[in-house]
Design a protein around this motif. Structure first.
Motif, PDB file in Angstrom:
ATOM      1  N   ARG A 183      41.070  39.414  44.087  1.00  0.00           N
ATOM      2  CA  ARG A 183      39.741  38.812  43.598  1.00  0.00           C
ATOM      3  C   ARG A 183      38.533  39.935  43.457  1.00  0.00           C
ATOM      4  O   ARG A 183      37.699  39.839  42.909  1.00  0.00           O
ATOM      5  CB  ARG A 183      39.387  37.748  44.487  1.00  0.00           C
ATOM      6  CG  ARG A 183      38.155  37.019  43.649  1.00  0.00           C
ATOM      7  CD  ARG A 183      37.826  35.803  44.474  1.00  0.00           C
ATOM      8  NE  ARG A 183      38.756  34.430  44.265  1.00  0.00           N
ATOM      9  CZ  ARG A 183      38.840  33.766  43.262  1.00  0.00           C
ATOM     10  NH1 ARG A 183      37.770  34.122  42.215  1.00  0.00           N
ATOM     11  NH2 ARG A 183      39.694  32.892  43.148  1.00  0.00           N
ATOM     12  N   LEU A 184      39.084  41.067  44.215  1.00  0.00           N
ATOM     13  CA  LEU A 184      38.003  42.361  44.320  1.00  0.00           C
ATOM     14  C   LEU A 184      37.893  42.584  42.715  1.00  0.00           C
ATOM     15  O   LEU A 184      36.723  43.263  42.581  1.00  0.00           O
ATOM     16  CB  LEU A 184      38.875  43.252  45.039  1.00  0.00           C
ATOM     17  CG  LEU A 184      37.920  44.702  45.243  1.00  0.00           C
ATOM     18  CD1 LEU A 184      36.674  44.390  46.038  1.00  0.00           C
ATOM     19  CD2 LEU A 184      38.697  45.733  45.996  1.00  0.00           C
ATOM     20  N   LEU A 188      42.465  52.407  34.251  1.00  0.00           N
ATOM     21  CA  LEU A 188      43.522  53.000  35.073  1.00  0.00           C
ATOM     22  C   LEU A 188      43.812  52.812  36.468  1.00  0.00           C
ATOM     23  O   LEU A 188      44.681  52.332  36.978  1.00  0.00           O
ATOM     24  CB  LEU A 188      44.191  54.225  34.499  1.00  0.00           C
ATOM     25  CG  LEU A 188      44.316  54.560  32.997  1.00  0.00           C
ATOM     26  CD1 LEU A 188      44.912  55.897  32.729  1.00  0.00           C
ATOM     27  CD2 LEU A 188      45.360  53.473  32.382  1.00  0.00           C
ATOM     28  N   SER A 189      42.493  53.173  37.251  1.00  0.00           N
ATOM     29  CA  SER A 189      42.704  53.374  38.555  1.00  0.00           C
ATOM     30  C   SER A 189      42.631  51.807  39.260  1.00  0.00           C
ATOM     31  O   SER A 189      43.365  51.506  40.123  1.00  0.00           O
ATOM     32  CB  SER A 189      41.397  53.970  39.239  1.00  0.00           C
ATOM     33  OG  SER A 189      40.146  53.306  39.028  1.00  0.00           O
ATOM     34  N   ASP A 190      41.921  50.808  38.548  1.00  0.00           N
ATOM     35  CA  ASP A 190      41.775  49.584  38.836  1.00  0.00           C
ATOM     36  C   ASP A 190      43.107  48.764  38.643  1.00  0.00           C
ATOM     37  O   ASP A 190      43.683  48.059  39.559  1.00  0.00           O
ATOM     38  CB  ASP A 190      40.665  48.595  38.212  1.00  0.00           C
ATOM     39  CG  ASP A 190      39.333  49.025  38.845  1.00  0.00           C
ATOM     40  OD1 ASP A 190      39.371  49.787  39.758  1.00  0.00           O
ATOM     41  OD2 ASP A 190      38.377  48.231  38.264  1.00  0.00           O
ATOM     42  N   LEU A 191      43.913  49.089  37.506  1.00  0.00           N
ATOM     43  CA  LEU A 191      45.127  48.512  37.387  1.00  0.00           C
ATOM     44  C   LEU A 191      46.220  48.966  38.047  1.00  0.00           C
ATOM     45  O   LEU A 191      46.743  48.316  38.709  1.00  0.00           O
ATOM     46  CB  LEU A 191      45.575  48.938  35.768  1.00  0.00           C
ATOM     47  CG  LEU A 191      44.710  47.978  34.630  1.00  0.00           C
ATOM     48  CD1 LEU A 191      45.026  48.626  33.266  1.00  0.00           C
ATOM     49  CD2 LEU A 191      44.725  46.375  34.907  1.00  0.00           C
ATOM     50  N   ALA A 212      39.599  51.247  47.047  1.00  0.00           N
ATOM     51  CA  ALA A 212      38.670  50.706  45.783  1.00  0.00           C
ATOM     52  C   ALA A 212      37.444  51.512  45.565  1.00  0.00           C
ATOM     53  O   ALA A 212      36.924  51.799  44.976  1.00  0.00           O
ATOM     54  CB  ALA A 212      38.471  49.068  45.914  1.00  0.00           C
ATOM     55  N   ILE A 213      36.504  51.630  47.021  1.00  0.00           N
ATOM     56  CA  ILE A 213      35.388  52.206  46.897  1.00  0.00           C
ATOM     57  C   ILE A 213      35.544  53.750  46.353  1.00  0.00           C
ATOM     58  O   ILE A 213      34.445  54.403  46.278  1.00  0.00           O
ATOM     59  CB  ILE A 213      34.548  52.052  47.963  1.00  0.00           C
ATOM     60  CG1 ILE A 213      35.373  52.578  49.099  1.00  0.00           C
ATOM     61  CG2 ILE A 213      34.114  50.778  48.261  1.00  0.00           C
ATOM     62  CD1 ILE A 213      34.124  52.909  50.369  1.00  0.00           C
ATOM     63  N   GLN A 245      33.697  51.077  40.994  1.00  0.00           N
ATOM     64  CA  GLN A 245      33.855  49.890  41.876  1.00  0.00           C
ATOM     65  C   GLN A 245      32.744  49.842  42.966  1.00  0.00           C
ATOM     66  O   GLN A 245      32.316  48.611  43.234  1.00  0.00           O
ATOM     67  CB  GLN A 245      35.301  49.964  42.705  1.00  0.00           C
ATOM     68  CG  GLN A 245      36.286  49.324  41.873  1.00  0.00           C
ATOM     69  CD  GLN A 245      36.494  47.943  41.838  1.00  0.00           C
ATOM     70  OE1 GLN A 245      35.571  47.028  42.389  1.00  0.00           O
ATOM     71  NE2 GLN A 245      37.419  47.435  41.066  1.00  0.00           N
ATOM     72  N   ALA A 246      32.335  50.878  43.404  1.00  0.00           N
ATOM     73  CA  ALA A 246      31.352  51.131  44.308  1.00  0.00           C
ATOM     74  C   ALA A 246      30.013  50.331  43.531  1.00  0.00           C
ATOM     75  O   ALA A 246      29.092  49.703  44.308  1.00  0.00           O
ATOM     76  CB  ALA A 246      30.978  52.599  44.734  1.00  0.00           C
ATOM     77  N   PHE A 247      30.049  50.968  42.129  1.00  0.00           N
ATOM     78  CA  PHE A 247      28.792  50.331  41.559  1.00  0.00           C
ATOM     79  C   PHE A 247      28.723  48.872  41.551  1.00  0.00           C
ATOM     80  O   PHE A 247      27.845  48.131  41.859  1.00  0.00           O
ATOM     81  CB  PHE A 247      28.710  50.817  40.244  1.00  0.00           C
ATOM     82  CG  PHE A 247      27.987  50.324  39.147  1.00  0.00           C
ATOM     83  CD1 PHE A 247      26.512  50.293  39.226  1.00  0.00           C
ATOM     84  CD2 PHE A 247      28.478  49.256  38.465  1.00  0.00           C
ATOM     85  CE1 PHE A 247      25.802  49.917  38.280  1.00  0.00           C
ATOM     86  CE2 PHE A 247      27.699  48.657  37.429  1.00  0.00           C
ATOM     87  CZ  PHE A 247      26.231  48.965  37.308  1.00  0.00           C
TER      88      PHE A 247
END
Lengths: 468, 293
Positions: free
Chosen positions: A381-382, B203-206, B226-227, B232-234
């Motif tokens: 969910r993140l 790509l990084s999130d996936l 993630a950060i 993602q930090a944003f």
């Protein structure tokens, strides 16, 4: 809302002003003065308590109408229950009641009745472990009180209003905040209207309490808005549950409840709009959900996989992160999502309506790959609200073998929201306009990209003289 | 972007400026050129129109209640910002040195009586200012629309969104500038910038999603990984400022809120600041060392 504000302001003004005055001037009087006034009155007569602070614990053992007229304060100074009503036919009106004990094993309350009927109205209750506690007080009325619990950890608080074996009571226009629950144990045929509960644990909590109507209540920022457990034949009509996002975080939670009717409610920005845990549980009973507005929740409808025999019709589900999901893995297909050819409005429905009858020609079958992944791994969910989530959904659309099973089937989805309270009409043109804006934006964006790369290709590595 | 005639002619750089004075003169020049260029105007227009559209969309779904969940508009704008702003900033940064070098104008710039560091910083500041202006146009118009349609905007949250977006743009711009310094040709720089964009946005999130599913990562690990991604930090920073809690992001968000409490927003902002400063610093060092060829 304005009425709510007015009532609270009145209550606060009436409650606080004389307190300040008496603190400055007169010293506190003993509670015995009030007891003396009651003893001197005829049974059932009216006793007006003069302004002032009365300290101690009050026991009322004969019928009486006790009226503080908004200027009398009953202060338990941190010991036990402040007012205990031991006789039927008692009215307690217009007091500020405060300062109960804190020992939860004896359940100290601001006002407790152990006989009924009683009337408790227009009081301000503060610094109380339990607010108003009716034990075997049938036919009572609790109206227009303001209850604020003690500032304790949620786990150590008492209930704002509690009914125990008290049938046929009316609970209306009360405001409760910073408490545990408004809880109803083994109490039937209640009428619960226009109460406001906020910043508590369960807004309205039913345990084994049947045949009740809840209408016009406003439940905000609690852990759970309404939680019905083992309670049958209850109607929820026209309530608002918003921002209930605690550990459970349900707008409405139903556990093992039969023949529930949920109609015309607004479920806004809860963690879960409606949570069904094995409801209905008996053979032959159903749950009906009609004309509710379910908006901005993380999950619109969440149900345990065995849940069955619920009917959903003419509900509006808009912009929920997931419209519907089964708890863990599973499907909701044992429930019915249309009645008499009227389904629900789902804002993510992508079908069409060629014959213009307002019913989509294709069934609504949500198959969110990201939703399926979420059911498997909640940590994902993140990644909501990110382009990567859109990419996952796009991939699932492009590659059908990746698409998960549909969690539900609505055979007759509505293509526009049903006109609840004469409001839906304005929605569609606005949406169209927004679409047009979006299209234009995308066009310009494409133009910008082409502009950047096109010029580069045309000009090559040579220096450019003009950039305009 | 910069024309030599303009530099040498109408407003030539005054001699023997202080460090900041020389930098600012370059920044002003870069800013004026950027704002006047076509790509910039188109990006601004596109961003504005999309922002307004998102605002309208979110409003249209509000219906009777006039109630915007966890700032639904902001959630919509978030997605938009995370797509477009990095693309804008990365490509703008990627063009700034490599383009000049390719056209041969870089030598002329460096012939001015300013240091290489001043040239690079000046360009960075100018472009950053131009980007922030562009964002302000978009956010401004969209805020007007919101105000007009609903009567009130969550003003604080919206202002924080703008600030965080500016920070994001600067972080992306400094990555772009670094790419630009390292590339000999502007087409290569743009290509690398696009690849970086693709990596950061998708790509990084996936990859992290796949990793979470396959290795059953714990919440701390997911959050920590993630950060590292400034996007993602944003996103988390904006949601924290809007919601005071990350619970909309599920178990990982709840963990982050509990573990770091009030410091979370600062931590996320600091992450982005690191992304803004470190690549820029690297670019300055490399640019000072490498020649202009």
């Amino acid at each position: 809302m304005s009425r709510c504000a007015y009532v609270s302001v009145c209550a606060v003004v009436l409650g606080c002003f004389p307190v300040g005055a008496s603190r400055a001037g007169d010293p506190a009087k003993p509670m015995g003065e009030v007891e003396g006034l009651i003893a001197a009155a005829d049974p059932g007569g009216t006793v007006v308590v003069p302004p002032g602070v009365y300290e101690g614990n009050l026991r009322i053992t004969q019928p009486v109408i006790l009226d503080g007229q908004g200027h009398a304060v009953l202060d338990g100074v941190g010991v036990g229950t402040v007012v205990e009503i031991r006789a039927p036919g008692v009215t307690v009106r217009g007091f500020t009641v405060r300062g109960t004990g804190e020992n939860i094993t004896v359940e100290p309350a601001a006002i407790r009745a152990i006989a009924g009927p009683v009337v408790i109205e227009d009081n301000t209750i503060e610094d109380a472990l339990f607010g108003i506690d009716l034990r075997e007080s049938p036919g009572s009325m609790v109206r227009n009180n303001l209850v604020h619990g003690k500032d304790l950890d949620p786990g150590r608080r008492g209930d704002g209003i509690r009914l125990w074996w008290s049938h046929g009571c009316v609970i209306e226009d009360n405001t409760v905040y910073g408490s545990r629950d408004l809880v109803f144990w083994y109490s039937e045929n209640l009428r619960i209207s226009r109460n406001r509960v906020s910043d508590s644990r369960y807004g309205l909590h039913f345990m084994y309490s049947h045949d009740t109507v809840l209408s016009g209540n406003d439940l905000a920022r609690n852990s759970v808005g309404v939680y019905l457990m083992y309670s049958n034949r209850i109607t929820l009509d026209g309530n608002t549950m918003r921002n209930n996002r605690g550990a459970s975080g349900y707008g409405i939670g139903l556990k093992d409840c039969d023949d529930i009717v949920v109609a015309n409610n607004a479920l806004l920005a809860n963690r879960v709009g409606v949570y069904l845990d094995n409801s209905p549980s008996s053979v032959g009973s159903t749950g009906l959900f009609e004309s509710n507005t379910v908006v901005f929740n993380e999950i619109g409808l969440l149900a345990t996989p065995i849940t069955h025999d619920n009917v959903f019709t003419a509900n509006i589900l808009v912009e929920n992160e997931e419209p519907a999901a089964a708890h863990g893995r599973g499907e909701l297909t044992h429930n019915t999502f249309a009645r008499d050819g009227v389904g629900n409005f789902w804002s993510d429905y992508a079908g069409f309506d060629r014959d213009g009858d307002g019913i989509g020609d294709l069934a609504y079958e949500p198959r969110s790959l990201f939703g399926a992944m979420l059911a498997r791994e909640p940590n994902l969910r993140l990644f909501v609200h990110s382009p990567a989530q859109q990419a996952v959904e796009f991939t699932a659309r492009a590659l059908p073998e990746l698409r998960p099973q549909a969690t539900l089937v609505d055979p007759a989805p509505l293509v526009r929201p049903p006109n609840l309270k004469g409001s839906g009409a304005a929605t569609t043109p606005l949406r169209t306009r927004a679409m047009a804006f979006g299209g234009l934006g995308l066009l310009l964006f494409a133009g910008a990209t082409v502009g950047v790369f096109g010029r580069q290709a045309a000009l090559g590595p040579a220096p450019r003289g003009d950039d305009r | 972007m910069t024309t030599i005639n303009a530099l040498a002619g109408e407003r030539a750089l005054p001699q023997a400026r202080s460090f900041s004075g020389g930098t600012l003169a370059f920044a002003r020049r870069e800013f004026r050129d950027a704002v006047a260029s076509r790509w910039f105007l188109l990006y601004t227009l596109a961003f504005t129109v999309l922002a307004v559209a998102v605002s309208f969309m979110s409003l249209s779904s509000v219906g009777t209640h006039g109630f915007a969940g966890f700032g639904r508009t902001t959630a919509g704008l978030l997605n938009l910002v995370m797509l477009i702003v990095p693309l804008m900033a990365l490509t703008a940064g990627a063009g700034c040195i490599a383009g000049e070098r390719e056209r041969g104008t870089l030598l002329y710039l460096l012939a001015q009586p300013v240091s290489r560091t001043q040239v690079l910083l000046g360009k960075y500041v100018g472009l950053a200012a131009a980007l922030v202006c562009s964002l302000c146009v978009g956010f401004g118009v969209s805020a007007c629309v919101l105000a007009w349609r609903t009567g009130s905007v969550g003003f604080g949250a919206y202002a924080m969104l703008v600030c965080f977006t500016a920070l994001l743009a600067m972080a992306m711009l400094s990555i772009g500038v670094l790419i630009s310094v390292l590339s000999r040709r502007s087409s290569v720089a743009t290509g690398v910038a696009l690849f970086v964009w693709l990596t950061l946005v998708f790509l990084s999130d996936l990859g992290l999603m796949a990793g979470t599913l396959i290795f059953q990562l714990r919440v701390q690990e997911v959050f920590g990984l993630a950060i590292l991604n400034p996007l993602q930090a944003f996103k988390m920073g904006v949601i924290v400022n809007m919601n005071a809690s990350l619970d909309v992001l599920g178990p990982v968000g709840a963990y982050a809120s509990q573990a770091f409490g009030d410091g979370l927003a600062f931590m996320l902002a600091a992450t982005m600041l690191v992304w803004a400063l470190v690549p820029l610093l690297a670019a300055v060092v490399l640019f000072a060392r490498r020649g202009s060829a």
